[in-house]
Design a protein around this motif. Structure first.
Motif, mmCIF file in Angstrom:
data_model
loop_
_atom_site.group_PDB
_atom_site.id
_atom_site.type_symbol
_atom_site.label_atom_id
_atom_site.label_comp_id
_atom_site.label_asym_id
_atom_site.label_seq_id
_atom_site.Cartn_x
_atom_site.Cartn_y
_atom_site.Cartn_z
ATOM 1 N N VAL A 80 0.744 -1.091 0.035
ATOM 2 C CA VAL A 80 0.238 -0.260 -0.208
ATOM 3 C C VAL A 80 0.943 0.953 -0.291
ATOM 4 N N GLU A 81 2.292 0.545 0.929
ATOM 5 C CA GLU A 81 3.103 2.260 1.073
ATOM 6 C C GLU A 81 3.214 2.714 -0.769
ATOM 7 N N ARG A 87 -7.983 2.373 1.405
ATOM 8 C CA ARG A 87 -8.456 2.916 1.361
ATOM 9 C C ARG A 87 -8.394 4.575 1.669
ATOM 10 N N GLN A 88 -8.353 4.335 2.773
ATOM 11 C CA GLN A 88 -8.228 5.653 3.149
ATOM 12 C C GLN A 88 -6.667 6.157 2.676
ATOM 13 N N GLU A 132 -15.248 -4.020 3.510
ATOM 14 C CA GLU A 132 -14.255 -3.134 3.645
ATOM 15 C C GLU A 132 -14.205 -2.431 2.450
ATOM 16 N N GLY A 133 -14.853 -2.814 1.678
ATOM 17 C CA GLY A 133 -14.416 -0.986 -0.017
ATOM 18 C C GLY A 133 -13.729 -1.777 -0.583
ATOM 19 N N ALA A 134 -13.612 -2.913 -0.906
ATOM 20 C CA ALA A 134 -12.977 -3.575 -1.929
ATOM 21 C C ALA A 134 -13.817 -2.920 -3.455
#
Length: 237
Positions: free
Chosen positions: A100-101, A123-124, A149-151
């Protein structure tokens, strides 16, 4: 060479994903290519040939061998910038495997395995427009959790025995059918070829993910193999 900035990359790739989703022909899925561990110069040439055919809609940067090397993450970042620039040339969206980073640094989306962190946190970090995938194997419960979770999509597989992950459990047709009824985009992966993909017709899938069925071919064969996939997808409905 001018490298893309994170902000321009994010805007471009978000628009690319939206455009590709809107232009899907009749229920035909989009072809989703994952990179392999070829030497970078060879990989880059293969990617250029494949992307130039227009059949690839989404590209995942997955370079496990590079990451295992000394300073592997720095190398991967440099490789990724070149891949993103290439993909922009052909209007192909790009996402990062696991990290993610690094995805945030590059301004692209991410695909997360079950052990690679929270979809909600991704997502955030990446924003509402980012494409975020989640590996869900054969589990309807994991698909439902990914949706909650918003995938952006849930990946199911292995669909067939895969050389990339030979020990992966094969998903049943019933599980695939149930997965496609969970109101989230479904990606199928694992041992899929232009020949056996025909058995997936009738399922409401968004992405067909492949690695070896394109990148295991030689440079002289890549274009022809992509053309085989074009015929499959054009005749999908």
């Amino acid at each position: 060479m001018t490298l893309p900035t994170a902000s321009t990359t994010k805007a471009h790739l978000a628009n690319t994903v939206a455009s590709n989703s809107c232009t899907r022909q009749h229920n035909a899925p989009l072809l989703y290519l994952l990179t392999n561990d070829d030497d970078f110069d060879l990989l880059y040439q293969k990617l250029e040939l494949a992307l130039a055919t227009g059949v690839i809609s989404l590209l995942q940067i997955r370079r496990k061998r590079v990451l295992s090397q000394v300073n592997g993450r720095d190398t991967l970042c440099k490789e990724s910038l070149k891949i993103i620039e290439l993909a922009q040339r052909y209007a192909v969206a790009v996402i990062m495997n696991d990290d993610v980073e690094l995805a945030q640094q590059l301004g692209i989306g991410v695909h997360l395995g079950q052990g690679d962190g929270s979809v909600m946190q991704a997502r955030q970090a990446l924003g509402c427009q980012a494409l975020i995938g989640r590996t869900c194997h054969q589990s309807i419960e994991l698909i439902q959790a990914a949706k909650q979770e918003g995938a952006s999509y849930a990946a199911m597989g292995a669909v067939f025995t895969s050389n990339t992950k030979p020990d992966a459990k094969v998903v049943s047709q019933d599980q695939l059918s149930q997965g496609c009824n969970q109101d989230i985009d479904i990606c199928v992966i694992g041992g899929i070829t232009a020949e056996n993909a025909q058995t997936l017709k009738g399922l409401d899938i968004q992405y067909i993910a492949v690695v070896g069925d394109i990148l295991n071919y030689s440079l002289s064969q890549i274009e022809r193999r992509c053309q085989s996939w074009q015929k499959v997808l054009q005749g999908w409905s």
